[in-house]
Design an enzyme around this catalytic site. Structure first.
Site, PDB file in Angstrom:
ATOM      1  N   HIS A   1     -83.523 -77.936 -45.089  1.00  0.00           N
ATOM      2  CA  HIS A   1     -82.868 -79.249 -45.028  1.00  0.00           C
ATOM      3  C   HIS A   1     -83.760 -80.323 -44.394  1.00  0.00           C
ATOM      4  O   HIS A   1     -84.974 -80.163 -44.317  1.00  0.00           O
ATOM      5  CB  HIS A   1     -81.510 -79.132 -44.344  1.00  0.00           C
ATOM      6  CG  HIS A   1     -80.605 -78.179 -45.060  1.00  0.00           C
ATOM      7  ND1 HIS A   1     -80.083 -78.436 -46.300  1.00  0.00           N
ATOM      8  CD2 HIS A   1     -80.166 -76.941 -44.710  1.00  0.00           C
ATOM      9  CE1 HIS A   1     -79.345 -77.404 -46.694  1.00  0.00           C
ATOM     10  NE2 HIS A   1     -79.383 -76.485 -45.754  1.00  0.00           N
TER      11      HIS A   1
ATOM     12  N   HIS B   1     -82.622 -70.986 -42.694  1.00  0.00           N
ATOM     13  CA  HIS B   1     -81.365 -71.704 -42.811  1.00  0.00           C
ATOM     14  C   HIS B   1     -80.355 -71.109 -41.841  1.00  0.00           C
ATOM     15  O   HIS B   1     -80.613 -70.097 -41.182  1.00  0.00           O
ATOM     16  CB  HIS B   1     -80.813 -71.610 -44.243  1.00  0.00           C
ATOM     17  CG  HIS B   1     -81.555 -72.418 -45.239  1.00  0.00           C
ATOM     18  ND1 HIS B   1     -81.082 -73.604 -45.754  1.00  0.00           N
ATOM     19  CD2 HIS B   1     -82.776 -72.223 -45.812  1.00  0.00           C
ATOM     20  CE1 HIS B   1     -81.960 -74.093 -46.611  1.00  0.00           C
ATOM     21  NE2 HIS B   1     -83.005 -73.278 -46.665  1.00  0.00           N
TER      22      HIS B   1
ATOM     23  N   GLU C   1     -80.242 -66.821 -43.856  1.00  0.00           N
ATOM     24  CA  GLU C   1     -79.128 -67.525 -43.226  1.00  0.00           C
ATOM     25  C   GLU C   1     -78.933 -66.861 -41.866  1.00  0.00           C
ATOM     26  O   GLU C   1     -78.289 -65.814 -41.747  1.00  0.00           O
ATOM     27  CB  GLU C   1     -77.858 -67.417 -44.074  1.00  0.00           C
ATOM     28  CG  GLU C   1     -77.969 -68.056 -45.447  1.00  0.00           C
ATOM     29  CD  GLU C   1     -77.811 -69.571 -45.416  1.00  0.00           C
ATOM     30  OE1 GLU C   1     -77.686 -70.140 -44.315  1.00  0.00           O
ATOM     31  OE2 GLU C   1     -77.803 -70.180 -46.500  1.00  0.00           O
TER      32      GLU C   1
ATOM     33  N   GLU D   1     -78.059 -78.007 -38.357  1.00  0.00           N
ATOM     34  CA  GLU D   1     -78.843 -76.940 -38.989  1.00  0.00           C
ATOM     35  C   GLU D   1     -80.305 -77.338 -39.140  1.00  0.00           C
ATOM     36  O   GLU D   1     -81.206 -76.530 -38.897  1.00  0.00           O
ATOM     37  CB  GLU D   1     -78.258 -76.588 -40.361  1.00  0.00           C
ATOM     38  CG  GLU D   1     -79.036 -75.496 -41.082  1.00  0.00           C
ATOM     39  CD  GLU D   1     -78.525 -75.238 -42.486  1.00  0.00           C
ATOM     40  OE1 GLU D   1     -79.095 -74.348 -43.151  1.00  0.00           O
ATOM     41  OE2 GLU D   1     -77.586 -75.933 -42.930  1.00  0.00           O
TER      42      GLU D   1
END
Length: 262
Positions: free
Chosen positions: A59, A148, A227, A93
């Site tokens: 991101h 992530h 993740e 995040e």
């Protein structure tokens, strides 16, 4: 990461369209040893010497409408250029992945690797997910580690999982090596005994195959997306906020990279 997206750094760009043309630049080379320096460490002491690893901190910090632009995602799909990701309270995040990424870069470089980052800081916007894949391919990397965190709202949902692609442009061999990398990383993360495997995805294996992750679909080298916990879970978030835990995870991921490339 709802929904999931899928040293060398691209120049920061104010918009998604500018991101698409970003070109990574090579990081400064470490100074050569002087005549009085100790002998060059052996390959055993630097197990990643000669290897190139891409670290993708997921991101970006600044969201703009330009990030809604559809870009190629592989497997005949398109998806938005990028997103700012999820958050746990005030902890975003994109900040978590950047902080963990910096720790991981240092660990990998200490092991002898050349490291490529897909974004240069935690202040800009982009690059698009397809550009991150292009950075990986242009670097002729040995592997990609994409960082992530999740934002699942289900009660009690916590733990890490590792995403692999079953539709990579690199073909079946790259896909198999990516699954093997996922297994190596899982073994090292489990060995830390700090965060459990996901309770809500992966069926207890913590490895989940998908076909919609651009950053994996579009690369021709082994790579995975991690993740690393659910930011909507208080226990996971407490770990993610901890510099000590991030250091532990970085050490585990670096060890997994060594295992995969040995």
């Amino acid at each position: 990461t709802p929904p999931p997206q899928s040293v060398v750094t691209p120049s920061p760009s104010p918009s998604a369209s500018a991101s698409v043309s970003a070109t990574p630049t090579t990081s400064p080379t470490k100074s050569s040893p002087t005549a009085s320096a100790s002998p060059k460490p052996s390959t055993k002491a630097k197990p990643l010497a000669g290897r190139t690893i891409v670290v993708d901190p997921g991101h970006n910090a600044v969201w703009t409408r330009a990030l809604l632009k559809q870009v190629p995602a592989g497997n005949g799909r398109t998806k938005p250029c990028n997103a700012s990701g999820t958050a746990g309270g005030s902890y975003a995040e994109h900040t978590f992945t950047w902080q963990l990424g910096q720790t991981l870069v240092a660990r990998l470089e200490n092991l002898g690797a050349t490291v490529v980052l897909t974004r240069p800081n935690d202040h800009g916007s982009g690059p698009c997910v397809n550009v991150r894949a292009a950075i990986t391919n242009k670097a002729h990397a040995d592997l990609l580690i994409s960082l992530h965190a999740d934002g699942n709202l289900a009660k009690g949902a916590r733990g890490y999982h590792i995403i692999v692609s079953s539709t990579m442009v690199g073909g079946a061999t790259v896909e198999r090596k990516s699954v093997a990398l996922a297994h190596d990383l899982r073994a090292e993360l489990d060995a830390t005994r700090t965060m459990p495997r996901s309770t809500y995805i992966g069926g207890g294996t913590a490895i989940h195959a998908r076909t919609d992750i651009a950053g994996l679909n579009l690369i021709d080298v082994p790579g995975v997306m991690l993740e690393l916990g659910n930011m909507r879970n208080a226990s996971d978030l407490a770990l993610q906020r901890s510099p000590q835990w991030r250091a532990t995870v970085a050490k585990a991921l670096a060890a997994g990279a060594v295992d995969a490339l040995s």
